[in-house]
Motif scaffolding. Sequence first.
Motif, PDB file in Angstrom:
ATOM      1  N   MET A 171     -44.744  27.930  35.006  1.00  0.00           N
ATOM      2  CA  MET A 171     -45.456  29.109  34.503  1.00  0.00           C
ATOM      3  C   MET A 171     -45.629  30.161  35.600  1.00  0.00           C
ATOM      4  SD  MET A 171     -48.381  27.786  31.856  1.00  0.00           S
ATOM      5  CE  MET A 171     -49.027  26.439  32.824  1.00  0.00           C
ATOM      6  N   ILE A 172     -45.990  29.718  36.797  1.00  0.00           N
ATOM      7  CA  ILE A 172     -46.178  30.651  37.916  1.00  0.00           C
ATOM      8  C   ILE A 172     -44.864  31.335  38.249  1.00  0.00           C
ATOM      9  CG2 ILE A 172     -46.704  30.792  40.382  1.00  0.00           C
ATOM     10  CD1 ILE A 172     -48.780  28.531  39.868  1.00  0.00           C
ATOM     11  N   LEU A 173     -43.787  30.579  38.326  1.00  0.00           N
ATOM     12  CA  LEU A 173     -42.490  31.174  38.634  1.00  0.00           C
ATOM     13  C   LEU A 173     -42.030  32.116  37.516  1.00  0.00           C
ATOM     14  CD1 LEU A 173     -40.658  28.151  40.286  1.00  0.00           C
ATOM     15  CD2 LEU A 173     -41.631  30.176  41.411  1.00  0.00           C
ATOM     16  N   GLY A 174     -42.339  31.782  36.260  1.00  0.00           N
ATOM     17  CA  GLY A 174     -42.018  32.665  35.145  1.00  0.00           C
ATOM     18  C   GLY A 174     -42.783  33.979  35.232  1.00  0.00           C
ATOM     19  N   ALA A 175     -44.071  33.902  35.576  1.00  0.00           N
ATOM     20  CA  ALA A 175     -44.887  35.111  35.735  1.00  0.00           C
ATOM     21  C   ALA A 175     -44.369  35.960  36.892  1.00  0.00           C
ATOM     22  CB  ALA A 175     -46.350  34.738  35.960  1.00  0.00           C
ATOM     23  N   LEU A 176     -43.959  35.330  37.967  1.00  0.00           N
ATOM     24  CA  LEU A 176     -43.391  36.062  39.103  1.00  0.00           C
ATOM     25  C   LEU A 176     -42.116  36.776  38.686  1.00  0.00           C
ATOM     26  CD1 LEU A 176     -43.180  36.828  42.098  1.00  0.00           C
ATOM     27  CD2 LEU A 176     -42.061  34.630  42.488  1.00  0.00           C
ATOM     28  N   ASP A 177     -41.280  36.093  37.937  1.00  0.00           N
ATOM     29  CA  ASP A 177     -40.041  36.697  37.452  1.00  0.00           C
ATOM     30  C   ASP A 177     -40.342  37.896  36.558  1.00  0.00           C
ATOM     31  OD1 ASP A 177     -37.174  36.739  37.283  1.00  0.00           O
ATOM     32  OD2 ASP A 177     -37.359  35.918  35.254  1.00  0.00           O
ATOM     33  N   ASP A 178     -41.315  37.752  35.654  1.00  0.00           N
ATOM     34  CA  ASP A 178     -41.697  38.847  34.757  1.00  0.00           C
ATOM     35  C   ASP A 178     -42.275  40.041  35.522  1.00  0.00           C
ATOM     36  OD1 ASP A 178     -40.895  37.250  32.661  1.00  0.00           O
ATOM     37  OD2 ASP A 178     -42.936  36.735  32.013  1.00  0.00           O
ATOM     38  N   GLY A 186     -41.396  41.051  38.479  1.00  0.00           N
ATOM     39  CA  GLY A 186     -40.411  41.736  39.308  1.00  0.00           C
ATOM     40  C   GLY A 186     -39.823  40.888  40.410  1.00  0.00           C
ATOM     41  N   GLY A 187     -40.211  39.638  40.479  1.00  0.00           N
ATOM     42  CA  GLY A 187     -39.598  38.718  41.436  1.00  0.00           C
ATOM     43  C   GLY A 187     -39.765  39.130  42.885  1.00  0.00           C
ATOM     44  N   LEU A 206     -42.907  40.727  45.285  1.00  0.00           N
ATOM     45  CA  LEU A 206     -43.440  40.082  46.482  1.00  0.00           C
ATOM     46  C   LEU A 206     -43.369  41.000  47.688  1.00  0.00           C
ATOM     47  CD1 LEU A 206     -42.148  36.413  46.108  1.00  0.00           C
ATOM     48  CD2 LEU A 206     -44.468  37.277  45.762  1.00  0.00           C
ATOM     49  N   LYS A 207     -42.294  41.771  47.819  1.00  0.00           N
ATOM     50  CA  LYS A 207     -42.195  42.729  48.926  1.00  0.00           C
ATOM     51  C   LYS A 207     -43.309  43.761  48.838  1.00  0.00           C
ATOM     52  CE  LYS A 207     -37.883  44.052  48.569  1.00  0.00           C
ATOM     53  NZ  LYS A 207     -36.560  44.641  48.840  1.00  0.00           N
TER      54      LYS A 207
END
Length: 87
Positions: A27-34, A36-37, A41-42
């Motif tokens: 879920m966390i990785l999916g939210a990060l992808d949504d 902007g990935g 993070l940058k």
Amino acid sequence: MAGPGSPKTGGREKGTPNKVTKALKEMILGALDDAGGQDYLKKQAKENPSAFMALLSKVLPMTIAGNPESPLETVSRIEYVIVDPKA
């Protein structure tokens, strides 16, 4: 009663995350992808450096493994530099 050194008789294999941990990570990785990935993070690294560094501390290894045959060495020295006061 099981204790240190007694054989394992059940449960999941060592290193296998439980289902809740795996689902939460997905879920966390999916939210990060949504969000902007890597670009997101940058942006966070610049706008919220303390939070970004806290996140970074969670994903970096906690220990540094070395080669016992070639241990880390430190070198210390004192260096005197003569400075021309007129320069």
